[in-house]
Design a protein around this motif. Sequence first.
Motif, mmCIF file in Angstrom:
data_model
loop_
_atom_site.group_PDB
_atom_site.id
_atom_site.type_symbol
_atom_site.label_atom_id
_atom_site.label_comp_id
_atom_site.label_asym_id
_atom_site.label_seq_id
_atom_site.Cartn_x
_atom_site.Cartn_y
_atom_site.Cartn_z
ATOM 1 N N GLY A 292 0.801 -1.228 0.000
ATOM 2 C CA GLY A 292 0.000 0.000 0.000
ATOM 3 C C GLY A 292 0.832 1.275 0.000
ATOM 4 N N GLN A 293 2.120 1.146 0.242
ATOM 5 C CA GLN A 293 2.983 2.331 0.279
ATOM 6 C C GLN A 293 3.243 2.822 -1.139
ATOM 7 O OE1 GLN A 293 6.772 1.472 2.156
ATOM 8 N NE2 GLN A 293 7.749 3.195 1.140
ATOM 9 N N VAL A 294 3.273 4.156 -1.290
ATOM 10 C CA VAL A 294 3.620 4.749 -2.581
ATOM 11 C C VAL A 294 5.136 4.894 -2.622
ATOM 12 C CG1 VAL A 294 3.431 6.803 -4.043
ATOM 13 C CG2 VAL A 294 1.438 5.999 -2.767
ATOM 14 N N PHE A 295 5.796 4.274 -3.599
ATOM 15 C CA PHE A 295 7.251 4.383 -3.656
ATOM 16 C C PHE A 295 7.723 4.989 -4.966
ATOM 17 C CE2 PHE A 295 8.351 0.788 -6.441
ATOM 18 C CZ PHE A 295 7.225 -0.020 -6.358
ATOM 19 N N GLU A 296 8.985 5.468 -4.921
ATOM 20 C CA GLU A 296 9.559 6.262 -6.007
ATOM 21 C C GLU A 296 10.454 5.399 -6.886
ATOM 22 O OE1 GLU A 296 11.757 9.485 -4.416
ATOM 23 O OE2 GLU A 296 11.666 10.711 -6.214
ATOM 24 N N ILE A 297 10.368 5.606 -8.186
ATOM 25 C CA ILE A 297 11.209 4.888 -9.157
ATOM 26 C C ILE A 297 11.990 5.926 -9.964
ATOM 27 C CG2 ILE A 297 11.203 3.329 -11.150
ATOM 28 C CD1 ILE A 297 8.396 2.411 -10.165
ATOM 29 N N LYS A 298 13.300 5.707 -10.109
ATOM 30 C CA LYS A 298 14.116 6.617 -10.912
ATOM 31 C C LYS A 298 14.815 5.823 -12.005
ATOM 32 C CE LYS A 298 15.467 8.812 -6.770
ATOM 33 N NZ LYS A 298 16.436 9.583 -5.973
ATOM 34 N N THR A 299 14.825 6.369 -13.208
ATOM 35 C CA THR A 299 15.494 5.678 -14.321
ATOM 36 C C THR A 299 16.359 6.656 -15.110
ATOM 37 O OG1 THR A 299 13.773 6.077 -15.973
ATOM 38 C CG2 THR A 299 13.504 4.146 -14.579
ATOM 39 N N LEU A 300 17.496 6.153 -15.578
ATOM 40 C CA LEU A 300 18.418 6.925 -16.398
ATOM 41 C C LEU A 300 18.870 6.026 -17.530
ATOM 42 C CD1 LEU A 300 21.195 8.782 -14.349
ATOM 43 C CD2 LEU A 300 19.979 9.697 -16.308
ATOM 44 N N ILE A 301 18.899 6.556 -18.736
ATOM 45 C CA ILE A 301 19.384 5.751 -19.859
ATOM 46 C C ILE A 301 20.279 6.616 -20.732
ATOM 47 C CG2 ILE A 301 17.345 6.257 -21.278
ATOM 48 C CD1 ILE A 301 17.629 3.570 -22.563
ATOM 49 N N SER A 302 21.282 5.992 -21.351
ATOM 50 C CA SER A 302 22.154 6.716 -22.272
ATOM 51 C C SER A 302 21.463 6.835 -23.614
ATOM 52 C CB SER A 302 23.447 5.926 -22.507
ATOM 53 O OG SER A 302 24.422 6.305 -21.618
ATOM 54 N N HIS A 303 21.237 8.058 -24.047
ATOM 55 C CA HIS A 303 20.700 8.247 -25.394
ATOM 56 C C HIS A 303 20.941 9.679 -25.812
ATOM 57 C CE1 HIS A 303 18.067 8.288 -28.899
ATOM 58 N NE2 HIS A 303 18.004 6.971 -28.810
ATOM 59 N N ILE A 304 21.388 9.864 -27.038
ATOM 60 C CA ILE A 304 21.781 11.189 -27.505
ATOM 61 C C ILE A 304 20.583 12.142 -27.640
ATOM 62 C CG2 ILE A 304 21.599 10.611 -29.949
ATOM 63 C CD1 ILE A 304 24.101 12.304 -30.440
ATOM 64 N N MET A 305 19.387 11.625 -27.852
ATOM 65 C CA MET A 305 18.183 12.449 -28.029
ATOM 66 C C MET A 305 18.469 13.581 -29.023
ATOM 67 S SD MET A 305 15.731 11.048 -26.309
ATOM 68 C CE MET A 305 14.441 12.266 -26.083
ATOM 69 N N GLU A 306 18.940 13.222 -30.208
ATOM 70 C CA GLU A 306 19.212 14.208 -31.248
ATOM 71 C C GLU A 306 17.894 14.813 -31.710
ATOM 72 O OE1 GLU A 306 22.345 15.309 -32.539
ATOM 73 O OE2 GLU A 306 20.862 16.764 -33.203
ATOM 74 N N PRO A 307 17.692 16.113 -31.515
ATOM 75 C CA PRO A 307 16.369 16.688 -31.753
ATOM 76 C C PRO A 307 15.962 16.766 -33.217
ATOM 77 C CG PRO A 307 17.905 18.391 -31.051
ATOM 78 C CD PRO A 307 18.615 17.090 -30.917
ATOM 79 N N GLY A 308 16.933 16.791 -34.132
ATOM 80 C CA GLY A 308 16.563 16.898 -35.531
ATOM 81 C C GLY A 308 16.442 18.333 -36.000
#
Lengths: 156, 106, 269
Positions: B15-31
Motif C-alpha cells: 500500500g505504500q507509494v514508492f519512487e522509481i528513478k530511471t536513467l538511460i544513455s541516449h543522444i536524443m538528437e532533436p533533428g
Amino acid sequence: MGETRPGATRRAVMLGGLAGSLAATIRLEPALATPERMRAAIRNVVGEASIRKGRVDLEVPPLVENGNTVSLAVSVDSPMTATDYVKAIHVFNEKNPQPNVISVHLGPRAGRAKFSTRFRLADSQIVTAIAEMSDGTFWSASADVIVTLAACVEGI
Amino acid sequence: MARPLINVPAKVKRGQVFEIKTLISHIMEPGFRFTTTGDKIPRDIVTTFSCSYNGEEIFRADLYPAISANPFFDFFTVATESGTLDFKWVGDNGFSETASAKIVVE
Amino acid sequence: MSRRTPRVPPIISRVTTIVCLLFAIASSVHGTDIPLDQRRSGYLDLGHDSKAMQDDDTINPAALWVQDGEALWNQKTGAASRACADCHQDATISMKGVAARYPAFSVARNGPINLEQRINLCRSEHQQAPPLASESRELLALSAYVGRQSRGMQIAPPDDSRLVPFVEAGRKLFNRRIGQIDMSCAQCHDDNWGKKLAGSLIPQAQPTGYPIYRLEWQSLGSLQRRLRNCMSGLRAEAYEYGAPENVNLELFLMWRARGLREETPAVRP
C-alpha cells in the motif's frame, strides 16, 4: 605608437561586440516566437474543453544556466483513487522549434500524480503543464523561465 | 555497454507509494541541429518510455525532441505485491532497450 | 593609425611606452594568483538543480559512465586477456586517491601524463591492448570510474621535483594571450573570476571533478576537451588531444587547485 595599451581598447571592443552579438541571438524574434503554435498544440490535446488554472504545480528553475538540461517536476493535486485520478499530464513550451515536451500517462496505480524529468529550452520562455483528469476536466499551470547562454561560444 | 540505471527501494510495505528513478544513455538528437557544412542532423530520439508492474502498465511517457539527452524519469507507484518492474524504451531507428528490477513488498 | 603631434618630448613618450610594454609583458607573464583561501570550486556557483544532479548518484547522468567503467574494469581485454581487476583488484580500494594525484610523472614518457594516458599506458604495457581513443566512451567511462574513487578527497599533486619544469610550462601557457580575442586564461580566471561575461558568471576554472557531465555537451568529457573548448572560444587554434601543452596545462591547473576536494564526476553548465 599610442600611449594607451592597445590590448585594452581592442578587448573592450571585442567584448562589447561579443555581448552585442549574443544579445542579438537571445532577443525575441517575432518570427520564431510561437505562442499560437503552443495554443494549437494544447487544443490538439484538450479539444474544445475549458482549461482551469490550479491543482497543477509546475516546478522549473526560474533561471537556468544551460538550456540543454532544465529540471522539470510536475505534480497534481489528486487523491489518485480508482474513480478520481489524473489520466495524463501534458507539458508544452512556447519558443522551441516544437511546442510539445512530454505527455505522461498515469492511472490510479500511480499513487501520486507526480513525475520529474529534464528537458531543453531554446530560449527564455513560458512552459505550461496541463493535467487531464478522469472526470474529463483539464487543469493547468505555467512558469516563466529565463535561459542564459554560455559566455564563450565554442566550435569544438 | 550503456545499461540503463534503475533505482527502486529494496523493500516496501504493501500500500505504500514508492519512487522509481530511471536513467538511460541516449543522444536524443532533436533533428533541428545542423553540421558545420549546413546539413541537417536527422532526428534520433527515444519516443516512448513505459513501466509495467507484474505485467500491468503503471507509467507511460510520450517523448518529444525537447527531452534532454540521457533521459531521466522519476515517478511513483503503489506497492501491491512482490514481483518485477519492467522498463522499456522505444525510439527512432529501431531503438529498443529494456531493463527490470525486483521489488519486495511485505 | 592616425598621426598625432606629440605633446610631450619624444624621450618621455618613448620611456612611457617602454614602461607600459614592460608592464603589459610582466602582467601577462605573471597573473595574480588567487589567494589560497579564496579558491572555490565551480560547484558553488551551480543552480540548485545542477547541484542536486551532481550530489545524487541516482540522478547524475555521469553515473551511466561510471557504471560502464566498472564493467570495463572487470572485463578481460587485449592479447594478454587481462582485466584491470586482475592486477588492481577492487578499484574502490586500490584506486582511492589516484585521480587526485594525476597528472603524474611517467618514466616511460619522460614527462607528465594524465589519467587517461595512464590508462592507455596500462593497456599497452600490461594488457597488450590498443589504446582507447581520446574522448571515447570507453576511455571516459574508465576515467570516470577511477576518478569516482577519489571523490571527496583533496587534490594532491605529487611532490615530485621532476614535474617542476612542466608545472612552470603550464603556468606560462595559462598566462599567455592567445587567439583573435587575444586574452589569456589568467585574465578571466585569475583576475576577473566572480564577475560576469555576457551574462554568465566567470568561474575560477578549478578542475575539481573531471571528467565532468557538462550540460553544454550533454555528455561526459575530459579536462582536455574543456580546455580545447575554451581555446576555440578565444578564437585560437586548440592543441590536439594528448599534446604536451594540454598535459602541462592540466598539471598546472591541478597544482593550482591543490587542496580543493575532488567531485568526480561533477556536473557543470
